[in-house]
Design a protein around this motif. Structure first.
Motif, short mmCIF file in Angstrom:
data_model
loop_
_atom_site.label_atom_id
_atom_site.label_comp_id
_atom_site.label_asym_id
_atom_site.label_seq_id
_atom_site.Cartn_x
_atom_site.Cartn_y
_atom_site.Cartn_z
N GLU A 93 0.84 -1.29 0.10
CA GLU A 93 0.03 -0.01 -0.05
C GLU A 93 0.81 1.44 -0.05
O GLU A 93 0.41 2.26 -0.59
CB GLU A 93 -0.91 0.22 1.29
CG GLU A 93 -1.95 -1.16 1.40
CD GLU A 93 -2.87 -1.11 2.34
OE1 GLU A 93 -2.33 -0.66 3.36
OE2 GLU A 93 -3.77 -1.68 2.18
N THR A 94 1.88 1.12 0.65
CA THR A 94 2.86 2.17 0.70
C THR A 94 3.32 2.53 -0.71
O THR A 94 3.51 3.70 -1.06
CB THR A 94 3.98 2.06 1.59
OG1 THR A 94 3.55 2.00 2.90
CG2 THR A 94 5.15 3.13 1.66
N MET A 95 3.73 1.67 -1.37
CA MET A 95 4.15 1.77 -2.82
C MET A 95 3.29 2.12 -3.85
O MET A 95 3.45 3.26 -4.61
CB MET A 95 4.65 0.45 -3.32
CG MET A 95 5.54 0.42 -4.78
SD MET A 95 7.20 1.13 -4.34
CE MET A 95 6.89 2.85 -5.36
N ILE A 96 2.03 1.91 -3.58
CA ILE A 96 0.81 2.58 -4.40
C ILE A 96 0.55 4.18 -3.99
O ILE A 96 0.36 4.76 -4.77
CB ILE A 96 -0.61 1.85 -4.17
CG1 ILE A 96 -0.31 0.28 -4.59
CG2 ILE A 96 -1.61 2.55 -4.66
CD1 ILE A 96 -0.26 0.28 -6.23
N GLY A 97 0.63 4.21 -2.76
CA GLY A 97 0.67 5.88 -2.23
C GLY A 97 1.81 6.34 -2.82
O GLY A 97 1.69 7.63 -3.22
#
Length: 313
Positions: A93-97
């Protein structure tokens, strides 16, 4: 400045035409998908070959590239701190963010803006190269490793090879490399090849803008499911922090000329790319986060870029 503003008016008129086509049901979502696919797989690569092939390669690997890299790095670091340290999001999710905050829409919207508003489509190339060669491969590798950790070592080796080769399966990347080779060697394509490329490349900008307008009218509205503060922060990173960093680097650190400052700032202020949503769906992580950031940054980018053009143009 007048020429820049006239370029934006041209862009907005075509986008509004796309909205009208969708509103009056002349074109539906399948038509938008068709336009986007033709632009992505055929017209945009043809445009990149002809534009980059006739561009001095020194203008591609210049201070503009350094400013683009700097704006991406600073925005990525800030997004990483917020997503991972403050909000405790998962690695995927951090990477998508991070993608949502720093990955600009260089293909669908950046090319038309560079071509019409800035007067030179090659100005999008530095940011395009940064994203295709650095940001996307690293991001996809993180998503792949954090969402599928249970696979065997042999499978991981195959995945690594696939990830390394991924940028070179992207039509825009392939076309950009061909254009760079033509620019470096000074080779002139024969007319029987060059003329069709020019004709097909001429489809890219209007097709992308029409598809963009159609998507604004028919695309999904933001929904619930993500904290508004987090969505707002990512949109602020995308539309405020990234162009501000690009501007400061271009003007005060690298000393670019006014056109260079304008180009770096405007390109950094582009909205989040739609393919971030594709990655989110593919890995089933941060789907609403990506969708809402794309939607809100897209709406906010239009007045922002117009203001940047008026102030810096």
């Amino acid at each position: 400045m007048l020429g820049v503003l006239e370029g934006f008016v041209t862009i907005i008129v075509i986008i509004v035409l796309g909205v009208g086509l969708a509103h009056f049901k002349i074109v539906d979502l399948s038509g938008q998908v068709l336009l986007s696919r033709i632009a992505f797989f055929v017209a945009s690569p043809a445009l990149m070959i002809t534009v980059l092939g006739g561009t001095d390669v020194s203008t591609l690997f210049s201070a503009n590239l350094a400013a683009s890299i700097g704006s991406v790095v600073v925005t990525t670091v800030l997004a990483l701190i917020l997503l991972r340290v403050v909000w405790r999001r998962s690695g995927a999710e951090t990477m998508i963010g991070i993608f949502s905050a720093a990955y600009v829409n260089a293909g669908n919207l950046g090319l038309p803006i560079a071509a019409y508003a800035l007067g030179n489509a090659s100005l999008i190339a530095p940011m395009l190269l940064v994203q295709l060669l650095v940001l996307q491969p690293i991001g996809i590798a993180v998503l792949d490793l954090t969402t599928r950790p249970e696979e065997a070592d042999q499978s991981r080796r195959r995945r690594l090879l696939r990830l390394v080769g991924q940028p070179f399966r992207n039509p825009l990347m392939i076309a950009s490399l061909i254009g760079l080779i033509l620019s470096l060697t000074g080779f002139q394509l024969p007319r029987v090849v060059n003329d069709p490329l020019h004709l097909v490349g001429g489809m890219a900008v209007p097709a992308m803008l029409l598809a963009y307008g159609i998507s604004l009218r028919l695309g999904p509205l933001p929904g619930r499911g993500e904290p508004p503060v987090q969505i707002g922060a990512l949109v602020a990173l995308k539309l405020i922090v990234q162009p501000l960093v690009g501007f400061l680097l271009a003007k005060f650190v690298l000393g670019l000329d006014p056109l260079g400052v304008l180009a770096v700032t405007v390109i950094a202020g582009l909205p989040t790319a739609q393919n971030v949503f594709t990655h989110a769906v593919r890995f089933d992580r941060g789907i609403v986060l990506a969708r809402d950031t794309i939607f809100l940054s897209t709406l906010g980018s239009i007045p922002l870029i117009a203001i940047l053009a008026a102030v810096l143009g």
